[in-house]
Design a protein around this motif. Structure first.
Motif, short mmCIF file in Angstrom:
data_model
loop_
_atom_site.label_atom_id
_atom_site.label_comp_id
_atom_site.label_asym_id
_atom_site.label_seq_id
_atom_site.Cartn_x
_atom_site.Cartn_y
_atom_site.Cartn_z
N ILE A 1 18.48 1.81 5.98
CA ILE A 1 17.19 1.21 6.33
C ILE A 1 16.14 2.30 6.53
N LEU A 2 16.51 3.37 7.21
CA LEU A 2 15.58 4.48 7.42
C LEU A 2 15.16 5.12 6.10
N ILE A 3 16.09 5.27 5.18
CA ILE A 3 15.78 5.85 3.87
C ILE A 3 14.80 4.95 3.12
N LYS A 4 15.05 3.64 3.14
CA LYS A 4 14.15 2.69 2.46
C LYS A 4 12.75 2.75 3.05
N TYR A 5 12.68 2.76 4.38
CA TYR A 5 11.37 2.79 5.02
C TYR A 5 10.66 4.13 4.82
N SER A 6 11.39 5.22 4.78
CA SER A 6 10.75 6.52 4.58
C SER A 6 10.16 6.61 3.16
N THR A 7 10.86 6.08 2.16
CA THR A 7 10.31 6.09 0.80
C THR A 7 9.10 5.15 0.72
N ALA A 8 9.19 4.02 1.38
CA ALA A 8 8.05 3.09 1.38
C ALA A 8 6.85 3.74 2.09
N GLU A 9 7.13 4.46 3.15
CA GLU A 9 6.07 5.14 3.89
C GLU A 9 5.41 6.21 3.03
N GLU A 10 6.19 6.95 2.26
CA GLU A 10 5.64 7.98 1.38
C GLU A 10 4.75 7.34 0.31
N LEU A 11 5.20 6.22 -0.25
CA LEU A 11 4.38 5.53 -1.25
C LEU A 11 3.06 5.06 -0.65
N LEU A 12 3.12 4.52 0.54
CA LEU A 12 1.90 4.07 1.21
C LEU A 12 0.95 5.24 1.49
N ASP A 13 1.51 6.37 1.89
CA ASP A 13 0.67 7.55 2.13
C ASP A 13 -0.03 8.01 0.86
N LYS A 14 0.70 7.98 -0.24
CA LYS A 14 0.10 8.38 -1.52
C LYS A 14 -1.02 7.42 -1.92
N LYS A 15 -0.77 6.12 -1.75
CA LYS A 15 -1.80 5.13 -2.08
C LYS A 15 -3.03 5.28 -1.18
N LEU A 16 -2.79 5.57 0.08
CA LEU A 16 -3.89 5.76 1.02
C LEU A 16 -4.73 6.98 0.63
N GLN A 17 -4.08 8.05 0.22
CA GLN A 17 -4.82 9.24 -0.22
C GLN A 17 -5.65 8.93 -1.47
N GLU A 18 -5.08 8.17 -2.40
CA GLU A 18 -5.82 7.80 -3.60
C GLU A 18 -7.04 6.96 -3.26
N ILE A 19 -6.88 6.04 -2.34
CA ILE A 19 -7.99 5.18 -1.93
C ILE A 19 -9.09 6.01 -1.27
N LYS A 20 -8.69 6.95 -0.42
CA LYS A 20 -9.67 7.81 0.24
C LYS A 20 -10.44 8.64 -0.78
N GLN A 21 -9.74 9.16 -1.80
CA GLN A 21 -10.40 9.94 -2.83
C GLN A 21 -11.39 9.09 -3.63
N GLU A 22 -11.00 7.86 -3.96
CA GLU A 22 -11.89 6.97 -4.69
C GLU A 22 -13.11 6.60 -3.85
N LEU B 1 -14.46 8.47 -1.56
CA LEU B 1 -15.31 9.66 -1.54
C LEU B 1 -16.11 9.78 -2.83
N LYS B 2 -15.45 9.54 -3.97
CA LYS B 2 -16.15 9.59 -5.26
C LYS B 2 -17.24 8.53 -5.33
N SER B 3 -16.94 7.33 -4.88
CA SER B 3 -17.95 6.27 -4.94
C SER B 3 -19.11 6.56 -3.99
N LYS B 4 -18.81 7.19 -2.86
CA LYS B 4 -19.88 7.55 -1.92
C LYS B 4 -20.79 8.60 -2.55
N ILE B 5 -20.23 9.57 -3.23
CA ILE B 5 -21.02 10.60 -3.90
C ILE B 5 -21.88 9.96 -4.99
N ASN B 6 -21.29 9.04 -5.76
CA ASN B 6 -22.04 8.36 -6.81
C ASN B 6 -23.16 7.51 -6.23
#
Length: 108
Positions: free
Chosen positions: A10-31, A33-38
């Motif tokens: 269960i911990l392994i499943k949740y840690s991988t899910a957490e990593e995926l969510l962190d990556k998606k969150l970083q992508e959203i933050k970058q987008e 920032l780009k839209s704010k600059i535009n």
């Protein structure tokens, strides 16, 4: 022992899910920032293309801006300089309004 293995899975499943969510969150933050600059660029001027300035371009732009401001300041200063002629004319107007008979020439 089986419970510990289940907990590890269960911990392994949740840690991988957490990593995926962190990556998606970083992508959203970058987008965001780009839209704010535009958005900032589109608000300024539709005629000038938006570009980010590097340090040297920014320094050059700022120095040119300071020069033009100094020139404008000097022009305004020279136009607002005190002129004694204006004071003499104002005094003559005041005297004329006070005693208009002084301005009439005696007839000969």
């Amino acid at each position: 022992m089986e419970q510990i293995d289940e907990i590890k899975e269960i911990l392994i499943k949740y840690s991988t899910a957490e990593e995926l969510l962190d990556k998606k969150l970083q992508e959203i933050k970058q987008e965001e920032l780009k839209s704010k600059i535009n958005d900032d660029c589109s608000d300024k001027s539709s005629q000038e293309p938006c570009k980010l300035l590097n340090l040297e371009e920014a320094k050059l732009r700022n120095s040119n801006l300071i020069k033009s401001l100094e020139i404008s300041k000097a022009r305004l200063r020279s136009r607002s300089t005190f002129s004694p002629v204006e004071q003499i004319l104002q005094q003559a107007i005041h005297n004329y309004r006070k005693k208009p008979a002084l301005s009439q020439l005696p007839s000969s």
